[in-house]
Design an enzyme around this catalytic site. Structure first.
Site, short mmCIF file in Angstrom:
data_model
loop_
_atom_site.label_atom_id
_atom_site.label_comp_id
_atom_site.label_asym_id
_atom_site.label_seq_id
_atom_site.Cartn_x
_atom_site.Cartn_y
_atom_site.Cartn_z
N ARG A 107 0.84 -1.21 0.00
CA ARG A 107 0.00 0.00 0.00
C ARG A 107 0.88 1.26 0.00
NH1 ARG A 107 0.30 3.89 2.76
NH2 ARG A 107 0.17 2.78 4.73
N TRP A 154 14.93 8.28 4.72
CA TRP A 154 13.68 7.55 4.97
C TRP A 154 12.73 7.68 3.78
CZ3 TRP A 154 14.25 4.10 8.36
CH2 TRP A 154 14.99 4.33 9.52
N PHE A 192 9.17 10.40 -3.10
CA PHE A 192 8.86 11.74 -2.59
C PHE A 192 9.86 12.09 -1.50
CE2 PHE A 192 6.54 14.11 0.79
CZ PHE A 192 5.92 15.14 0.09
N GLY A 210 -1.66 -17.04 20.26
CA GLY A 210 -0.61 -17.64 21.08
C GLY A 210 0.72 -17.65 20.32
N GLU A 213 14.43 14.89 6.08
CA GLU A 213 15.89 14.97 6.05
C GLU A 213 16.47 14.40 7.34
OE1 GLU A 213 17.06 18.99 5.19
OE2 GLU A 213 16.15 18.91 3.18
N CYS A 270 0.13 17.45 -0.45
CA CYS A 270 0.34 16.09 -0.95
C CYS A 270 0.14 15.10 0.19
CB CYS A 270 1.76 15.88 -1.48
SG CYS A 270 2.31 17.10 -2.66
N GLU A 321 4.38 10.02 7.60
CA GLU A 321 3.28 10.90 7.19
C GLU A 321 2.69 11.63 8.39
OE1 GLU A 321 1.89 10.98 4.00
OE2 GLU A 321 2.93 9.31 3.05
C1 LIG Z 1 9.48 3.19 6.59
C2 LIG Z 1 9.41 4.67 6.44
C3 LIG Z 1 9.14 5.24 5.21
C4 LIG Z 1 9.13 6.63 5.06
N1 LIG Z 1 8.90 7.17 3.81
C5 LIG Z 1 9.04 8.52 3.62
C6 LIG Z 1 8.98 9.08 2.30
O1 LIG Z 1 8.71 8.38 1.31
N2 LIG Z 1 9.23 10.42 2.14
C7 LIG Z 1 9.54 11.23 3.19
O2 LIG Z 1 9.76 12.42 2.98
N3 LIG Z 1 9.59 10.72 4.48
C8 LIG Z 1 9.38 9.39 4.70
N4 LIG Z 1 9.45 8.86 5.99
C9 LIG Z 1 9.84 9.74 7.08
C10 LIG Z 1 8.72 10.02 8.08
O3 LIG Z 1 7.76 10.85 7.51
C11 LIG Z 1 9.38 10.61 9.33
O4 LIG Z 1 10.07 9.56 9.98
C12 LIG Z 1 8.38 11.25 10.28
O5 LIG Z 1 7.88 12.45 9.75
C13 LIG Z 1 8.97 11.53 11.67
O6 LIG Z 1 10.21 12.17 11.57
P1 LIG Z 1 11.46 11.62 12.41
O7 LIG Z 1 11.57 10.15 12.17
O8 LIG Z 1 12.62 12.48 12.06
O9 LIG Z 1 11.06 11.81 13.91
P2 LIG Z 1 11.20 13.15 14.79
O10 LIG Z 1 10.58 14.30 14.10
O11 LIG Z 1 12.63 13.28 15.23
O12 LIG Z 1 10.32 12.79 16.04
C14 LIG Z 1 10.77 11.94 17.11
C15 LIG Z 1 9.69 11.92 18.18
O13 LIG Z 1 9.49 13.24 18.70
C16 LIG Z 1 8.11 13.58 18.61
N5 LIG Z 1 7.99 15.02 18.34
C17 LIG Z 1 8.55 15.73 17.33
N6 LIG Z 1 8.19 17.02 17.38
C18 LIG Z 1 7.37 17.13 18.46
C19 LIG Z 1 6.64 18.21 19.05
N7 LIG Z 1 6.65 19.44 18.51
N8 LIG Z 1 5.90 17.97 20.14
C20 LIG Z 1 5.82 16.72 20.67
N9 LIG Z 1 6.49 15.65 20.17
C21 LIG Z 1 7.24 15.86 19.08
C22 LIG Z 1 7.55 12.74 17.48
O14 LIG Z 1 6.16 12.54 17.61
C23 LIG Z 1 8.34 11.44 17.65
O15 LIG Z 1 7.72 10.62 18.59
C24 LIG Z 1 9.39 7.47 6.17
C25 LIG Z 1 9.61 6.88 7.43
C26 LIG Z 1 9.62 5.51 7.57
C27 LIG Z 1 9.87 4.92 8.94
#
Ligand SMILES: Cc1cc2nc3c(=O)[nH]c(=O)nc-3n(C[C@H](O)[C@H](O)[C@H](O)COP(=O)(O)OP(=O)(O)OC[C@H]3O[C@@H](n4cnc5c(N)ncnc54)[C@H](O)[C@@H]3O)c2cc1C
Length: 392
Positions: free
Chosen positions: A97, A169, A136, A347, A140, A246, A371
């Protein structure tokens, strides 16, 4: 893996809310999943490989750009049909998906909405047919939940743009022919650019060692002085709102998709509870197991109604970003909880690849983060109802 015996739960007759076309689209995708995806998905997930063999079939069921007009190769369907396709695909596997979501909502959607006619004609038909795969790039290394802080930037060099930075990611990046990426210009304004495989200085290393979404390939996007032709700029919309729109479309699809994963876990656990005997009775006869199953179908039913209503609003052009956030957050959390409970009903068998539940459970750990994380969607609802931002 055991044969796919899936029977969709529909406790409140939600089927009656669907048109004949919706049911046809859903049933076609459901049959395709049973025949083509279910028999192979466990092996691919165990080996951590993307089943490229499914790409043509995904295109045939209309999973690439379901709502893109037919003149650009899309299926010309409405938003509920799009949602139902995502539901059925994720019933099979969240990774598959995800491939369809990225292709449709994060690559085709911005090209259709922000691109010019030449860009639409060049890219959309090839993406719809699966000849090309797209990805997409927003996230970063230092900017996930806060994409507005992005460091990737481009400079106007007169006859081309010079792009530098890195994304991580990124679903599908190692196999993508094109990447819709987001970068800041010299004034710090965010723009979308289409980067094509083969451009000098552009590489897409794969991310290894994932325990989640193993049948979906993930990687980085590295831009090292990439010369991007000027005609690859998406001119229709700039600023952070452009990529966020998007994401609205993709998050909407995820809310349906998570429902599919939950339905599969529930259906598997229900069947198992009726067949598995302990202490001389089917385990489904014990109140503790009935509580789990009854709560699962209650949550699924609530989510079905929420999601269907969101689909109606989306068709009418009225669904807000905050409403989409609520559905994404609710449905993914609901699916994760159901996957964990369903796993227990099986189980020890629940941890094996003979059943889909553990795979769904691990997949949903990504779905709850990407997302927009579970926390961030809650903050979006908080902002929407109070008018006060808790982000910073
Ligand atoms: C398998 C996979 C596929 C992906 N595919 C794509 C893709 O195709 N394109 C793309 O661009 N990205 C992609 N992503 C990235 C994804 O969108 C990000 O991982 C996500 O937005 C979270 O960012 P981060 O991992 O840097 O976590 P962080 O932003 O570092 O967050 C870490 C924790 O802090 C919390 N947090 C952050 N800010 C706050 C706040 N202001 N207040 C309270 N809590 C907060 C978050 O909820 C989280 O629990 C993918 C990720 C995965 C795992």
């Amino acid at each position: 893996m055991k044969p796919d015996l899936f029977q969709a739960p529909d406790y409140y007759g939600v089927d009656d809310l669907l048109s004949e076309e919706h049911k046809l689209v859903r049933d076609t995708t459901r049959e395709w999943v049973k025949k083509n995806l279910s028999p192979i998905i466990e092996d691919y997930a165990q080996q951590s490989k993307f089943p490229e063999v499914l790409v043509n079939g995904l295109a045939e069921v209309g999973a690439f750009g379901p709502y893109i007009p037919e003149e650009y190769g899309g299926a010309g369907l409405d938003q509920i049909s799009y949602g139902l396709i995502m539901q059925e695909l994720e019933r099979g596997d969240s990774g598959i998906r995800s491939t369809a979501s990225v292709q449709s909502s994060l690559v085709m959607w911005p090209i259709f909405n922000y691109g010019n006619e030449a860009q639409k004609k060049k890219y959309l038909p090839k993406l719809a047919s699966g000849e090309w795969i797209g990805c997409f790039g927003l996230t970063e290394p230092n900017h996930g939940s806060n994409p507005g802080g992005m460091e990737t930037k481009f400079k106007d060099m007169g006859d081309h743009y010079l792009l530098n930075g890195a994304k991580m990611w990124i679903s599908n990046s190692p196999i993508a022919n094109i990447a819709v990426i987001w970068a800041k210009n010299e004034e710090g304004r965010i723009h979308g650019l289409i980067v094509e495989r083969g451009m000098e200085g552009f590489s897409t290393p794969e991310t290894h060692n994932k325990w989640s979404l193993r049948a979906s390939i993930t990687g980085e996007l590295i831009f090292d002085n990439v010369k991007v032709p000027k005609e690859n700029l998406l001119e229709g919309k700039t600023g952070l709102g452009a990529p966020l729109k998007c994401l609205d479309s993709a998050r909407y699809g995820i809310s349906w998709g998570a429902l599919g994963a939950a339905m599969d876990c529930y259906d598997t656990a229900l069947r198992y509870a009726k067949e598995r005997t302990q202490f001389g009775k089917p385990i489904g006869q014990y109140q503790l197991q009935q509580k789990k199953l009854a709560e699962m179908i209650t949550e699924i039913t609530k989510a079905q109604l929420l999601t269907w209503r969101l689909g109606v609003l989306k068709n009418e052009g009225k669904a807000t970003s905050a409403q989409i956030s609520m559905a994404k957050r609710n449905n993914v959390e609901m699916a994760l909880k159901i996957a964990r409970e369903a796993r227990q009903i099986l189980g020890a068998m629940g941890i094996t690849g003979d059943y889909s539940i553990m795979r769904h459970s691990m997949n949903l750990e990504s779905v709850v983060t990407y997302e927009g994380t579970h926390d961030i969607h809650l903050l979006i609802t908080g902002l929407d109802i109070t008018g006060l931002s808790a982000f910073k």
